[in-house]
Enzyme design. Structure first.
Site, short mmCIF file in Angstrom:
data_model
loop_
_atom_site.label_atom_id
_atom_site.label_comp_id
_atom_site.label_asym_id
_atom_site.label_seq_id
_atom_site.Cartn_x
_atom_site.Cartn_y
_atom_site.Cartn_z
N ASP A 81 6.74 5.28 39.70
CA ASP A 81 7.42 4.09 39.16
C ASP A 81 8.02 4.25 37.75
OD1 ASP A 81 6.34 3.15 41.53
OD2 ASP A 81 5.13 1.56 40.64
N ASP B 199 8.75 1.01 42.74
CA ASP B 199 8.28 -0.34 43.02
C ASP B 199 9.54 -1.11 43.45
OD1 ASP B 199 5.81 -1.80 42.84
OD2 ASP B 199 6.62 -2.94 41.14
N HIS C 8 10.70 -4.66 45.13
CA HIS C 8 10.32 -6.00 45.60
C HIS C 8 11.54 -6.85 45.96
CE1 HIS C 8 6.29 -5.22 44.21
NE2 HIS C 8 6.59 -5.23 42.94
N HIS D 18 9.17 -12.39 45.56
CA HIS D 18 7.97 -11.67 46.02
C HIS D 18 6.69 -12.41 45.62
CE1 HIS D 18 5.02 -8.25 46.18
NE2 HIS D 18 5.70 -8.05 47.31
N HIS E 237 10.06 -8.46 38.59
CA HIS E 237 10.37 -7.08 38.19
C HIS E 237 10.74 -6.25 39.40
CE1 HIS E 237 6.20 -6.88 39.55
NE2 HIS E 237 6.43 -5.62 39.84
N LYS F 282 7.91 1.05 47.75
CA LYS F 282 6.70 0.29 48.11
C LYS F 282 6.78 -1.09 47.49
CE LYS F 282 4.32 2.08 44.08
NZ LYS F 282 4.28 0.82 43.33
N CYS G 239 -0.44 1.18 39.09
CA CYS G 239 0.04 1.99 40.21
C CYS G 239 -0.45 3.44 40.17
CB CYS G 239 1.55 1.89 40.30
SG CYS G 239 2.04 0.22 40.82
C1 VGL Z 1 3.07 -1.93 38.63
C2 VGL Z 1 2.40 -4.06 38.17
C3 VGL Z 1 3.23 -4.56 39.16
C4 VGL Z 1 2.97 -0.47 38.31
C5 VGL Z 1 3.90 -2.40 39.63
O1 VGL Z 1 3.90 0.29 38.64
O2 VGL Z 1 1.94 -0.07 37.72
N1 VGL Z 1 2.32 -2.75 37.92
N2 VGL Z 1 3.98 -3.71 39.89
ZN ZN Z 2 5.41 -4.51 41.23
#
Ligand code: VGL
Ligand code: ZN
Length: 202
Positions: free
Chosen positions: A9, A47, A49, A53, A82, A106, A151
């Site tokens: 990410d 990430d 979404h 979401h 995000h 994901k 993550c």
């Molecule tokens: C993440 C919060 C929400 C991450 C992703 O990549 O750590 N954290 N979505």
């Molecule tokens: Zn996320």
């Protein structure tokens, strides 16, 4: 041909100026780029979404970002909107080398969040990464990226549970740290047998 670098990410929304900025998040880019040549395979995750979401506080009237609510699969932190599919915030940091073997997305199911690159937050729905790594015989994984305590840690814990030899290189990770979540994640990774490469002492 057994060692894979899993880059978690490294997206604009997790870097300074982004919607869910991780402090110093962009500092991971250069070390990650420099590591890539040492691996047999490089996998990047995103990430990813849909708008609206279920992990977004904006989808839950009366709730604010960082509240925790109960979802059918367990507690869920609510985040600012995000990494919305196909937006600039979801794009990789522009300095990240994106030459890679696989880009895995994901978090695209509206009703389930997915911190881990292996399983969604219901801990049952698979992303397909385990099958890919198994098919390619990639058994030793080094994880880097954002965020250490969400993550990256969830991915490392799942990978250890699935039987991979797992290293998290903390020199190329940065954390969010909500209410001690960073130390808790480090403790859980150590307990699970994950090798942690410490941050450089400055
Ligand atoms: C993440 C919060 C929400 C991450 C992703 O990549 O750590 N954290 N979505
Ligand atoms: Zn996320």
């Amino acid at each position: 041909m057994t060692q894979a670098l899993i880059v978690i990410d490294v997206q604009n929304d997790f870097c300074p100026g982004g919607a869910l900025a991780v402090p110093d998040g962009d500092a991971v880019v250069q070390p990650i780029n420099a590591m890539m040549a040492q691996f047999d395979a490089v996998v990047l995750t995103q990430d990813w979404h849909p708008s609206g979401h279920s992990s977004f506080a904006s989808s839950h009237p009366g709730h604010a970002p960082y509240d925790v609510i109960g979802m059918p699969y367990g507690p869920q932190v609510l985040w600012p909107d995000h990494c919305i599919i196909d937006t600039a915030g979801a794009a990789f940091h522009s300095d990240l080398v994106t030459t890679s073997d696989l880009i895995l997305r994901k978090g695209f199911r509206p009703q389930i969040d997915s911190y881990s690159a292996f399983f969604e937050n219901d801990q049952t729905t698979q992303t397909g990464l385990h099958g890919y790594l198994q098919d390619r015989g990639l058994t030793k994984l080094t994880l880097v990226g954002l965020a250490t305590d969400f993550c990256v840690a969830y991915s490392a814990l799942d990978a250890a549970r699935l039987g991979y030899e797992v290293t998290v290189d903390l020199r190329a990770c940065r954390g969010i740290d909500l209410d001690g979540s960073l130390q808790a994640a480090l403790d859980q990774m150590i307990a699970a047998g994950v090798n942690l490469v410490p941050t450089d002492q400055r």
